[in-house]
Scaffold this active site. Sequence first.
Site, mmCIF file in Angstrom:
data_model
loop_
_atom_site.group_PDB
_atom_site.id
_atom_site.type_symbol
_atom_site.label_atom_id
_atom_site.label_comp_id
_atom_site.label_asym_id
_atom_site.label_seq_id
_atom_site.Cartn_x
_atom_site.Cartn_y
_atom_site.Cartn_z
ATOM 1 N N HIS A 1 159.051 43.097 115.102
ATOM 2 C CA HIS A 1 160.502 43.202 115.011
ATOM 3 C C HIS A 1 160.954 44.665 115.077
ATOM 4 C CE1 HIS A 1 161.204 38.930 113.818
ATOM 5 N NE2 HIS A 1 159.939 39.053 113.451
ATOM 6 N N ASP B 1 168.509 42.265 113.176
ATOM 7 C CA ASP B 1 167.441 41.327 113.463
ATOM 8 C C ASP B 1 167.892 39.916 113.071
ATOM 9 O OD1 ASP B 1 164.310 41.023 113.892
ATOM 10 O OD2 ASP B 1 164.817 39.883 112.080
#
Length: 481
Positions: free
Chosen positions: A21, A118
Amino acid sequence: MAVIETKKPNVAILPGLGMGHITPCLELAKSLVTNHDFQVSFLVIKTNEPSAAQDQLLGSPTLPDNLNIIELPSVDVFAITTNDMPILTRISTILEESLRSLESVLVGLDNPKALVIDLFCSKAFEVCEQLAIPVYSFVSLSVSFLAFSLYFPTLDNEVEGELVDLPRPVQVPGCSPVRTEDLIEPIRNRKIDEYKWFLIHTSRLPRAVGMFVNSWEGLEPVSIQAIREHSFYKDIPAPSVHPVGPLIKQPLIKEKESESLTMSDLKCLTWLDKQPADSVLFVAFGSGGSLTAEQLTELAWGLELSQQRFLLVARLPNDSNVSSMYFKAGSDVNDPKTYLPPSFLERTQELGLVVPSWAPQVMVLRHPSTGGFLSHCGWNSTLESVFHGQPMIAWPLFAEQRMNAAMMEEVVGVAVKPVVELGKRVVGREEIERVVRLVMEGEQGRAMRCKAKELRESAIKALDCGGSSYESLARVVREWI
């Protein structure tokens, strides 16, 4: 006449936890700074759990000016989580605690043009609504995964029992169906917290102004078109989708490469320099994946039996948790002699190289001697493999990796999955030998390599000025300005 300096527009980016991520979010930040003249505040979730790989990435001397790393107050992981927590529950628990400080951090940044978050940082929507800051979701995974995520709240509402017990594959609107055995780990049991967390995060997606996704038109045209045009997504309504990938870790510029290489990195690259072109199979399971002791033994024997050159990134086996290193990437220290088959290193010293824990993956994949990649099919690794024209042996372990593996094999055509015999728990050494030979010396392997190299050209074109991904980001930048 005095020159008046104009202040660069500022955007904040909030990545989730884990290298898969953080890396694409950092590449997005670098692109905004270097290609679009923005200032970026990169907000890092800080914990007291060590991750050497994260520290190395965020501390790189090659990061551009105007990219400011800002650490949120550290979270005591050991006080709020337990070792037996599944990954998504653990991630979400840590993020909930860490984002308590988000409002004060954003106020201190003097109203950024937008916050890019995210997928699993969805708590930020509440904070930004109070501050009137537009929020964009960044799905660092595939468009297919994004389409599934947008459909998931509806699927949850329509299905009463367990999704894994459905008699047919899940038909995601406008996209390829997903077999029940390929469903992501968090939703395989709707009674556990992971399922509830995934539902929470995906239910919040429509609150975004737009959605960045780490893919490009040439790789997933059908899924992109579905989100843009299919009536299901229009009825949600889904935010506009912006494919901006492949956002992968880029090779360092020549004069600075040697400054960041470890002795282990240099050993890998020096060994590769001595091998023939396209002859080495790179074997690595990402920043956090582990195999069981039994499976690692079978893998070692399969590599030896194949008689193909290999570079194996070895990690201490773990019989209870395939994602054991997810939060500690690059921090494990181990000796492969203690867990690989007896005399394996001696028998294969002319054929392969074994390095513990970590390797410079991008440099290995782009090396002329590398001819294939046995990968866990994390999305970062998948994109890096495609970008460097490498066919794959798809070996998914957890998260959405089974979905990625199925797509790469059945839709894109650059991967092959080993077959587990009925009633067996592991992939046997004969099957490993078969797929390694298939990829490295067979006709199917050559066809996959050609397809991967075509996709590499497509990816390069998408990222270039005027390409589909470059222009997709540029359109949003113009809105911000």
